[in-house]
Enzyme design. Structure first.
Site, PDB file in Angstrom:
ATOM      1  N   LYS A   1      -3.120  -1.999  14.564  1.00  0.00           N
ATOM      2  CA  LYS A   1      -2.370  -0.851  15.106  1.00  0.00           C
ATOM      3  C   LYS A   1      -2.738  -0.607  16.574  1.00  0.00           C
ATOM      4  O   LYS A   1      -3.908  -0.552  16.930  1.00  0.00           O
ATOM      5  CB  LYS A   1      -2.637   0.398  14.272  1.00  0.00           C
ATOM      6  CG  LYS A   1      -1.720   0.447  13.052  1.00  0.00           C
ATOM      7  CD  LYS A   1      -1.647   1.825  12.463  1.00  0.00           C
ATOM      8  CE  LYS A   1      -2.896   2.147  11.710  1.00  0.00           C
ATOM      9  NZ  LYS A   1      -2.933   1.580  10.367  1.00  0.00           N
TER      10      LYS A   1
ATOM     11  N   GLU B   1       0.830  -1.220   0.000  1.00  0.00           N
ATOM     12  CA  GLU B   1       0.000   0.000   0.000  1.00  0.00           C
ATOM     13  C   GLU B   1       0.856   1.258   0.000  1.00  0.00           C
ATOM     14  O   GLU B   1       2.066   1.200   0.210  1.00  0.00           O
ATOM     15  CB  GLU B   1      -0.945  -0.016   1.204  1.00  0.00           C
ATOM     16  CG  GLU B   1      -0.215  -0.129   2.524  1.00  0.00           C
ATOM     17  CD  GLU B   1      -0.815   0.735   3.611  1.00  0.00           C
ATOM     18  OE1 GLU B   1      -1.163   1.893   3.326  1.00  0.00           O
ATOM     19  OE2 GLU B   1      -0.900   0.250   4.750  1.00  0.00           O
TER      20      GLU B   1
HETATM   21  N1  PSU Z   1       0.219   0.570   8.645  1.00  0.00           N
HETATM   22  C1  PSU Z   1       1.242   1.384   9.001  1.00  0.00           C
HETATM   23  N2  PSU Z   1       1.082   2.718   8.797  1.00  0.00           N
HETATM   24  C2  PSU Z   1      -0.060   3.248   8.232  1.00  0.00           C
HETATM   25  C3  PSU Z   1      -1.127   2.382   7.859  1.00  0.00           C
HETATM   26  C4  PSU Z   1      -0.928   1.044   8.090  1.00  0.00           C
HETATM   27  O1  PSU Z   1       2.280   0.918   9.499  1.00  0.00           O
HETATM   28  O2  PSU Z   1      -0.149   4.479   8.053  1.00  0.00           O
HETATM   29  C5  PSU Z   1      -2.391   2.976   7.220  1.00  0.00           C
HETATM   30  C6  PSU Z   1      -3.080   1.929   6.337  1.00  0.00           C
HETATM   31  O3  PSU Z   1      -3.192   2.481   5.054  1.00  0.00           O
HETATM   32  C7  PSU Z   1      -4.453   1.738   6.976  1.00  0.00           C
HETATM   33  C8  PSU Z   1      -4.689   3.104   7.533  1.00  0.00           C
HETATM   34  O4  PSU Z   1      -5.431   1.340   6.064  1.00  0.00           O
HETATM   35  O5  PSU Z   1      -3.419   3.392   8.138  1.00  0.00           O
HETATM   36  C9  PSU Z   1      -5.849   3.146   8.498  1.00  0.00           C
HETATM   37  O6  PSU Z   1      -6.457   4.403   8.452  1.00  0.00           O
HETATM   38  P1  PSU Z   1      -7.901   4.634   9.137  1.00  0.00           P
HETATM   39  O7  PSU Z   1      -7.685   4.317  10.587  1.00  0.00           O
HETATM   40  O8  PSU Z   1      -8.187   6.088   8.893  1.00  0.00           O
HETATM   41  O9  PSU Z   1      -8.862   3.730   8.459  1.00  0.00           O
END
Ligand code: PSU
Ligand code: MN
Length: 304
Positions: free
Chosen positions: A155, A21
Site C-alpha cells: 500500500k 480477506e
Molecule cells: N488492501 C486493500 N485495502 C485494505 C487492506 C488491504 O486494498 O483495507 C487491509 C488488509 O487487511 C491489510 C490491512 O492486512 O489493510 C493492513 O492493516 P495494518 O496496516 O493496520 O496492518
C-alpha cells in the site's frame, strides 16, 4: 472453524481455491462499493475456474467461505472488529464479528489448507516507523506461513523500501507478474526491484512448488500492478497521500485505526478516484490468484 461445503469439497478434491480477506470490505471501502467489490472478487475467481473462500469471524466462529448473507453482514454491520493475529482470540472467545486482515486471513487460510490468497495491497512498514514502530503483522505472518499472496505490491501509504527490507529479513520470495518492478498500489510502478519478474502463472506455480519441495517455510508474494485504465499517476496520487498523512497526524490517528483512516481520507481527497483504482486492482489480483491456483493444481496433477 467452519469451512463452507463448496470450499471443503474443493480442498479435498485438490481443486483450485483462492482465499479472500474481509478487512478490505469492512474497513477498507465504503458501503455499497465494498459489498459490490466483495461479490466482484468472488466472481473473478470463479470466472478463472477456481472456488473463492472469503474469510471472516462470524459471531465468534472463524468461517472460511462466507455465505451471501454473511458477506452482506460483514459489509454493513457497524460492530465488525478489525482482526490481526493478536485480535483473533478476542473475537472468537467473546463471540464477536470480525473482519480478517492479511495476517489473520493467512492464519485461517493456511489452517484450512488453502494455497493461494488474493488481496488489494498488503500492510507493511509505515512511514515514520523509526519513531512509531508501526510495522504491520502482515509481514511476519508472510514469513511464517506456506501460502502465495497476490497483491498490488505494498500500500502506497507505507514506506516501500523499508517494507521490502523486512520482507527480505522474513525470507519472503517477492515476484512481480509481467511488470519490471514492485507495484505501488494505486499507481503501477514503484521503481523498486523484485526477486524475479514472472511471465506466466505457471512460472509462479513452479516457484511455489520448489519452495515447498525445499521445505522453506514462509510465503511467496506476487506483485500485480493496478490495471492501467484505472491506475492513478504518481504526480496525482502522491500529493493526496501526503495530505492524508498530514491530516492523520493532526487528528492523532495511530495504531490499527491508521490504515482504514488513510484509505478513507484518500478516497475523499481524490474525489473517489482512489476507490475505483482500489476496486480494479483487487479484482485483478483475485483473477491472477485464481490463475495461479489453477496452474498449481495442474502441475501437481502432472507430478502425480
Ligand atoms: N488492501 C486493500 N485495502 C485494505 C487492506 C488491504 O486494498 O483495507 C487491509 C488488509 O487487511 C491489510 C490491512 O492486512 O489493510 C493492513 O492493516 P495494518 O496496516 O493496520 O496492518
Ligand atoms: Mn500497524
Amino acid at each position: 472453524m467452519r469451512v463452507s461445503k463448496e470450499v471443503a469439497e474443493a480442498i479435498v478434491r485438490r481443486k483450485p481455491v483462492v482465499a479472500l480477506e474481509s478487512t478490505i470490505i469492512a474497513h477498507g471501502m465504503p458501503y455499497p462499493r465494498n459489498l459490490e467489490t466483495a461479490k466482484a472478487l468472488e466472481s473473478a475467481v470463479r470466472e478463472e475456474g477456481a472456488v473463492p473462500a472469503t474469510i471472516a469471524v462470524v459471531d465468534g466462529e472463524p468461517v472460511v467461505g462466507l455465505s451471501e448473507d454473511e458477506l452482506l453482514a460483514i459489509a454493513t454491520r457497524k460492530d465488525v472488529m478489525k482482526l490481526s493475529r493478536r485480535d483473533l482470540p478476542i473475537a472468537v472467545g467473546l463471540g464477536k464479528w470480525g473482519a480478517t486482515t492479511v495476517s489473520a486471513t493467512i492464519i485461517l487460510a493456511a489452517k484450512a489448507g488453502i494455497e493461494v490468497f488474493a488481496t488489494g495491497g498488503i500492510g507493511g512498514v509505515h512511514r515514520g516507523a523509526e519513531d512509531t514502530f508501526d510495522i504491520s503483522r502482515d509481514l511476519p505472518e508472510l514469513g511464517e506461513n506456506d501460502i502465495t499472496v497476490v497483491s498490488s505490491g505494498v500500500k502506497a501509504i507505507l514506506d516501500l523500501p523499508k517494507t521490502l527490507e523486512v520482507l527480505e529479513t522474513e525470507g519472503v520470495t517477492v515476484l512481480s507478474y509481467q511488470a519490471p518492478h514492485l507495484a505501488d498500489f494505486y499507481s503501477q510502478d514503484s521503481g523498486l526491484p523484485v526477486d524475479y519478474v514472472a511471465r506466466t502463472p505457471e512460472e509462479i506455480a513452479r516457484i511455489v512448488l520448489a519452495r515447498r519441495g525445499l521445505s522453506i517455510k514462509g510465503a511467496i508474494l506476487v506483485s500485480n500492478p493496478c490495471p492501467p485504465e484505472l491506475a492513478l499517476p504518481r504526480e496525482k496520487i502522491d500529493p493526496v497521500i501526503e495530505q492524508a498523512l498530514e491530516e492523520a497526524e493532526k487528528e492523532g490517528i495511530h495504531g490499527k485505526a491508521s490504515t482504514p483512516y488513510l484509505l478513507a481520507k484518500i478516497v475523499e481527497l481524490s474525489g473517489g478516484e482512489s476507490l475505483e483504482a482500489n476496486v480494479a486492482l483487487a479484482v485483478n489480483n483475485a483473477r491472477l490468484g485464481a490463475k495461479i491456483a489453477v496452474a498449481l493444481s495442474m502441475l501437481k496433477e502432472e507430478g502425480e
